[in-house]
Design an enzyme around this catalytic site. Structure first.
Site, short mmCIF file in Angstrom:
data_model
loop_
_atom_site.label_atom_id
_atom_site.label_comp_id
_atom_site.label_asym_id
_atom_site.label_seq_id
_atom_site.Cartn_x
_atom_site.Cartn_y
_atom_site.Cartn_z
N HIS A 1 37.49 36.55 52.79
CA HIS A 1 37.10 37.93 52.51
C HIS A 1 36.39 38.49 53.74
CE1 HIS A 1 34.77 41.23 50.76
NE2 HIS A 1 35.60 41.20 49.72
N HIS B 1 41.99 43.32 47.58
CA HIS B 1 40.97 44.10 46.86
C HIS B 1 41.21 45.55 47.21
CE1 HIS B 1 37.61 40.75 46.76
NE2 HIS B 1 38.68 40.42 46.07
C1 DNO Z 1 31.88 42.14 46.23
C2 DNO Z 1 32.90 41.11 46.44
C3 DNO Z 1 32.39 40.00 47.34
C4 DNO Z 1 33.40 38.88 47.40
C5 DNO Z 1 32.99 37.72 48.24
C6 DNO Z 1 34.15 36.80 48.46
O1 DNO Z 1 31.91 42.81 45.25
O2 DNO Z 1 34.09 41.63 46.88
O3 DNO Z 1 31.22 39.52 46.79
O4 DNO Z 1 33.63 38.37 46.14
O5 DNO Z 1 32.47 38.11 49.42
O6 DNO Z 1 33.70 35.56 48.90
#
Ligand code: DNO
Length: 387
Positions: free
Chosen positions: A236, A301
């Site tokens: 991410h 995402h």
């Molecule tokens: C926030 C998320 C992040 C994500 C992490 C992945 O809402 O998109 O917390 O889950 O960074 O490791």
């Protein structure tokens, strides 16, 4: 047949106020979740994973993506018993694979996961959004955390505004601000200002190059195991995608992705393409990035942001904001047809709106705003594909 994105939903486990029963009504078919009760760094036992998987399947879902198995700070700083933590991570990957969950997400952000300065930023339509503001971050950094040399991280203008704002804030407002900056992941252990100061200290001698080395070492180790057992890894991006609190950032731009994807060119080593995180930097051209990362995008995402001249940003409607969601989704659709596969996506965050304004929810993760995003993106994709 057209390949479409798999519609997933992030669920924080049994204590999430949005229940699996609620999620059934959103149209999502897959769940994105983690075993939040397991301390960072420890092994995810097969039995524990399996138990959660069964719970999801009994409620009518597939466990599509693990988000996240957190990377222990010792691995990021290559210190202490970090090798043991890498071995534990590999065991968790093997156990996830044994339970047939195809994707694992993680991040390599030093100290803090995503960082915001307000969780209740009022939109003109009355809903609430998450917000990042440089002046508030400077207030936290200079006057609450009192980090050494913090003033070097901000422009003169921001420093001056921070001083004025600090004088106006009440004790309660300052405490709220600190809680927001250090919010972390719902259901996981909270940091205090003292914890944060201690953790930041460990990065004094770690800069971009050394942090990149640490990431590449970690990715080499884990992606070999992931490839062997058929799991895809999805890193991410940094959120926000620029240095904060004096910390180095190495997963923020196309150059960053090029760097580690070339160094660790293994089929399992890939990306969670988060449009909200990457879109907070004006330098990132998201559609081009999707094209370039291509097959290495293992999870998506979808979220939007609106930035201002100072670099502050709020989380906009999924189809509003600075990201051209139409061209991004079109590009992703193209990838899916080209590689003949369906990529999982989730509506990332959503405004707190309507009935949810009167409920307690995890910041960014209330039901209705995310459902609006999911529905809009679902329609957008069908519109692009024609069926
Ligand atoms: C926030 C998320 C992040 C994500 C992490 C992945 O809402 O998109 O917390 O889950 O960074 O490791």
């Amino acid at each position: 047949m057209n390949y479409k994105m798999e519609q997933t939903w992030r669920w924080f486990g049994p204590s999430d106020p949005v229940t699996l029963g609620d999620i059934r009504q959103t149209g999502a078919t897959g769940i994105v979740t983690a075993l939040h009760h397991i301390p960072h760094g420890e092994v995810w036992a097969k039995e524990e994973i399996y138990k959660r998987k069964e719970e999801l399947e009994n409620a009518g879902f597939r466990w599509s993506v693990v988000e996240s198995i957190t990377v222990h700070e010792n691995i990021k700083t290559r210190s202490g018993n970090y090798k043991d933590y890498i071995e534990k991570y590999k065991t968790s990957i093997r156990n996830v694979a044994a339970c047939n969950i195809p994707v694992i997400t993680y991040n390599f952000m030093p100290v803090n996961d995503w960082t915001r300065t307000s969780l209740n930023h009022r939109m003109t339509d009355g809903s609430l959004a998450l917000y990042f503001n440089w002046v508030d971050l400077a207030v936290f950094d200079l006057f609450i955390l009192k980090r050494k040399n913090a003033d070097l991280s901000y422009s003169k203008d921001v420093l001056q505004k921070a001083e004025e704002r600090f004088k106006k804030y009440s004790q309660e407002q300052l405490e709220d601000l600190a809680g927001v900056v250090m919010f972390g992941i719902p259901g996981e252990q909270k940091m205090t200002t003292a914890d944060m100061a201690k953790k930041l200290e460990l990065y004094t001698d770690i800069h971009v190059d050394s942090l990149r080395d640490n990431l590449v070492e970690f990715q080499r180790e884990i992606s070999a195991v992931a490839e062997e057992c058929g799991v895809l890894l999805a890193i991410h991006p940094d959120d926000p995608p620029f240095p904060i609190l004096g910390l180095p950032r190495i997963v923020s731009s196309m150059d960053d992705f090029d760097y580690f994807l070339n160094k660790v060119n293994n089929k399992a080593n890939g990306v969670c393409f988060c449009t909200g995180s990457l879109g907070a930097s004006a330098e990132n051209k998201l559609t081009d990035m999707v094209k370039r990362i291509g097959e290495k995008i293992h999870f998506v995402h979808l979220r939007n942001v609106t930035k201002d001249e100072e670099g502050n940003f709020y989380e906009a409607d999924h189809l509003g904001g600075d990201n051209d969601m139409y061209s991004i989704v079109k590009e992703i659709s193209g990838l899916q047809q080209k590689f003949k596969k369906s990529i999982p996506f989730r509506p990332d965050h959503g405004h707190q709106m309507m009935d949810d304004l009167n409920k307690v929810s995890n910041p960014g993760y209330s039901a209705i705003g995310r459902m609006r995003g999911l529905a809009e993106i679902r329609g957008l994709e069908i519109g692009i594909l024609g069926s």
